[in-house]
Design an enzyme around this catalytic site. Structure first.
Site, PDB file in Angstrom:
ATOM      1  N   ARG A 312      40.125  44.620  45.379  1.00 15.03           N
ATOM      2  CA  ARG A 312      40.724  45.433  45.983  1.00 15.03           C
ATOM      3  C   ARG A 312      41.417  46.604  45.234  1.00 15.03           C
ATOM      4  O   ARG A 312      41.524  47.888  46.083  1.00 15.03           O
ATOM      5  CB  ARG A 312      42.182  44.721  46.364  1.00 15.03           C
ATOM      6  N   TYR A 316      40.236  49.935  47.498  1.00 15.09           N
ATOM      7  CA  TYR A 316      41.085  50.367  48.410  1.00 15.09           C
ATOM      8  C   TYR A 316      42.438  51.109  47.673  1.00 15.09           C
ATOM      9  O   TYR A 316      43.263  51.554  48.153  1.00 15.09           O
ATOM     10  CB  TYR A 316      42.061  49.167  49.350  1.00 15.09           C
ATOM     11  N   CYS A 342      30.569  47.468  34.054  1.00 20.64           N
ATOM     12  CA  CYS A 342      30.149  48.792  33.453  1.00 20.64           C
ATOM     13  C   CYS A 342      30.112  49.611  34.739  1.00 20.64           C
ATOM     14  O   CYS A 342      29.245  50.033  35.340  1.00 20.64           O
ATOM     15  CB  CYS A 342      28.695  48.610  32.931  1.00 20.64           C
TER      16      CYS A 342
END
Ligand code: LLP
Length: 418
Positions: A312, A316, A342
């Protein structure tokens, strides 16, 4: 409101110090609170007690079998969006009569599976899907119960990636074409029209968009009645927000307070599809500080949970509160809390003020119970974390930590490479 709090400076999940869980299960680790889940379910059922309703938990928010089982035991159903979610829901005893199936891209196999199991209804998102469901139902000699998912063109005022109910979005049928599609549905021999559905977005922190959307839907319900189409179910979707940072989302009670007066007198069963507001604040992600490192203009706190475990923040730019597992009064630092993956986008928080933390100590990423594990991946060949459910002073593994062997399960090396 949740049951993660400090007792004598130590973070607890209900009555269990999370350090005990770390010692037993390692990190990264998802921890859920049973009491919090129950409380959130209860908040909905008592708020909507006065009207006939079914709570269909949005399985995408958290599809762990134990969590779904808890929903089933509490009389809840499921909002599903795939054959996989149907399988998960049925496996733990969610009654098919409490399963609603949305999603713009249902395949023939998935439709067949759901028809065979006699789910409550398909929330149909296009004319072609309606015709496909009709054709498959005809082949199977059954009638398919459907609701049309209507896009009410309401702005839920949330993050654009999780907003769904505007004309420009791929979801549902535009409200102005609704009648036309209901008429089409009525003509199809193996379709039974039983409802209407809408879902306008997620992490909505105001009541108004829900009220506006419902009012638009009720106008539609009335016009359908006039055409002799009587609906039994009005599915109002999910989307109620939670507190991640300083949001002040409405309680289900406040939502009901505004919706019930509008719904009273309607001879219709309400379906709700909350996901985040049930599971979000019922889960945390525990992680270990591996290294500290000074960058040019900032500090990096490198932890053992990454974007593959909790997507998340990077997807977002979502805020998750980060709390030390052991409270301290050290000086504040401003840091990027980053994972081992990475990618520069692998962060859990950026420019975050936290109390100085040392190598080997632990942090809790809060509000991670919804769209946390369910969106996790094995990117960078990282086994996914274990999940633990805490109930009072007991704790239970509800998903084992993945092993390296799990990572390669299903892979085949062709003969010519042997
Ligand atoms: N019903 C339908 C048809 C949905 O599409 C969704 C969520 C829900 C119910 C549940 O919404 P909730 O009550 O959880 O807001 N991954 C994003 C959220 C995507 C939501 C997708 N649909 C995130 O992590 O914020």
């Amino acid at each position: 409101m949740d049951y993660f709090r400090y007792v004598k400076g130590r973070l607890h999940a209900e009555d269990v110090p999370v350090e005990d869980l770390i010692e037993e299960y390692g990190t990264p680790l998802y921890v859920y609170s049973h009491r919090t889940l129950e409380r959130h379910l209860e908040a909905y059922s008592s708020a909507f007690r006065e009207i006939p309703h079914i709570l269909c938990f949005a399985a995408k928010a958290n599809s762990n079998g134990a969590i779904l089982r808890l929903i089933a035991r509490r009389g809840g159903g499921a909002d599903i969006v795939s054959g996989g979610e149907l399988y998960r829901a049925l496996r733990v005893g969610i009654p098919p009569a409490k399963i609603v199936y949305a999603g713009v891209g249902k395949t023939d196999e998935e439709i067949r599976y759901a028809l065979g199991k006699r789910i409550l209804m398909f929330n149909v998102e296009s004319g072609q899907e309606l015709e496909r469901i009709n054709a498959i139902a005809a082949q199977m000699n059954v009638t398919a119960p459907v609701a049309l998912r209507i896009n009410p063109d309401i702005d839920p005022e949330t993050h654009p990636y999780i907003s769904t109910g505007l004309r420009k979005h791929k979801f549902g049928i535009p409200i102005e074409n609704a009648l036309q599609y209901y008429r089409l549905a009525k003509r199809l021999g193996n379709i039974e029209i039983i409802g209407v559905h809408k879902h306008i977005g997620s992490q909505i922190t105001k009541v108004t968009p829900f009220v506006d959307a419902l009012q638009r839907m009720l106008v539609l319900v009335e016009s359908l009645k006039a055409e002799g189409i009587d609906l039994r179910y009005l599915d109002i979707g999910g989307g109620l927000g939670i507190q991640y940072n300083d949001e002040t989302p409405p309680h289900p009670r406040e939502l009901a307070g505004k919706l019930l007066p509008i719904l009273k007198g309607q001879d219709i069963t309400i379906i709700m599809e909350p996901g985040r507001s049930i599971a979000g604040n019922a889960g945390i992600l525990l992680t270990k500080v591996l290294y500290l490192k000074r960058g040019d203009d900032r500090e990096f706190v490198i932890v053992d949970a990454g974007m593959n475990d909790l997507m998340r923040p990077t997807l977002y730019d979502a805020y998750h509160h980060i709390a030390p597992v052991r409270k301290n009064r050290r000086r504040k630092i401003v840091a990027d809390i980053v994972g081992p993956v990475c990618e520069s986008g692998d962060f859990l928080a950026r420019g975050r003020e936290i109390n100085r933390i040392e190598q080997g100590e632990y942090l809790a990423v809060m509000s991670a119970g919804a769209y946390g594990f369910s969106m996790s991946s094995n990117y960078n060949s990282r086994p996914r974390p274990a999940e633990v459910l805490v109930r009072d002073s007991e704790h239970y593994v509800i998903r084992k930590r993945e092993t390296y062997r799990d990572l390669v399960r299903g892979e085949v090396i062709p003969d010519f490479l042997q």
